[in-house]
Enzyme design. Sequence first.
Site, mmCIF file in Angstrom:
data_model
loop_
_atom_site.group_PDB
_atom_site.id
_atom_site.type_symbol
_atom_site.label_atom_id
_atom_site.label_comp_id
_atom_site.label_asym_id
_atom_site.label_seq_id
_atom_site.Cartn_x
_atom_site.Cartn_y
_atom_site.Cartn_z
ATOM 1 N N LYS A 53 0.850 -1.199 0.000
ATOM 2 C CA LYS A 53 0.000 0.000 0.000
ATOM 3 C C LYS A 53 0.887 1.250 0.000
ATOM 4 C CE LYS A 53 -3.833 -2.476 1.935
ATOM 5 N NZ LYS A 53 -4.622 -2.947 3.074
ATOM 6 N N GLN A 97 -5.143 -1.619 9.190
ATOM 7 C CA GLN A 97 -4.966 -2.942 8.590
ATOM 8 C C GLN A 97 -5.618 -4.017 9.464
ATOM 9 O OE1 GLN A 97 -3.469 -3.540 5.500
ATOM 10 N NE2 GLN A 97 -4.272 -5.599 5.817
ATOM 11 N N ASP A 120 -11.441 2.515 3.083
ATOM 12 C CA ASP A 120 -11.764 1.098 2.894
ATOM 13 C C ASP A 120 -13.246 0.927 2.568
ATOM 14 O OD1 ASP A 120 -9.767 -0.784 2.884
ATOM 15 O OD2 ASP A 120 -9.572 -0.876 5.062
#
Length: 282
Positions: A53, A97, A120
């Site tokens: 990422k 995460q 997200d």
Amino acid sequence: MYKIIDGKAHSKGLRQEIAEGVIEYKQRTGKDIGLAVVLVGNDGASQVYVRNKIKGCEEVGIKSFAYYLPAESSQDQVEELVKELAANDAVNGILVQLPLPKGLDEQKILSLIPVSKDVDGFCESNMGNLCMNRPCLVACTPNGVMKMLEREGIEIRGKNAVVVGRSNIVGKPMAMLLLNADATVTVCHSKTKNLKEICAGADILVAAIGRAKYITADMVKDGAVVIDVGMDRDENGKLCGDVDFENVKDKCSYITPVPGGVGPMTITMLLFNTLAAAKRSL
Ligand code: NAP
């Protein structure tokens, strides 16, 4: 004759577009776009995801802020960090995460991410807006599938779409996106009866199950578009998808491979969402 949907090529093309969008944003505002990535603990797979990422951010000109907290961090410590990031104007997107180490209240921590920074697309408001077909940040993997369909010029309107899997991060948002694009959508799951017949009626079949090679040729209609979200291991430990690719491909008009299909799009859509979040904050 089937066509393989090349996720790597689509991802590359899309990253170029995102990089252009980032330059444009910087010229217009004089500001950088920032993504904060929070990793708690030292799970190997999560470390790889976070590294990729951050690399993706560098590639498109997004500034990344990485926070590595020890596995034994308290709920308060993680919450404090997310609250700080929520209030930080240099941060346009926040990604925590998952999974978090046991003992931490994942939902409570995620709920501290403001809707506008929820890159997200997991929070209730973004999910709710997706259901109501309103502008929102959409979960990266299903949105990546939509981008691939769009870039391939695959017609969705009026098609029978079947999504196998109903998770909050893949199956449900995938079904909503297809519905919003005017497909007639059926969602299947582990309690579905006559799965084979339902799948065999699909013009567009999306497998998000987590079971190696579960979708077999007899479950696929001639000429179907088959999208394989699965990331599984076969009997030899080799990476494979939910679709029995070798036996299914000849029945398809389009099919995504694993690896090299949906996977490469996911991080790219995170970058896409971060740019979108920054633009929406103007
Ligand atoms: P998940 O949360 O475990 O959900 C799996 C879904 O499949 C559930 O809804 C489950 O039904 C359904 N299912 C399980 N067995 C089934 C069966 N025999 N018949 C019909 N449905 C069945 O998994 P997920 O997070 O959605 O992920 C799905 C797959 O996508 C995994 O392989 C994962 O690794 C992969 N994935 C890939 C990416 C990427 O970037 N490429 C991103 C995310 C996930 P119930 O609800 O009834 O249990």
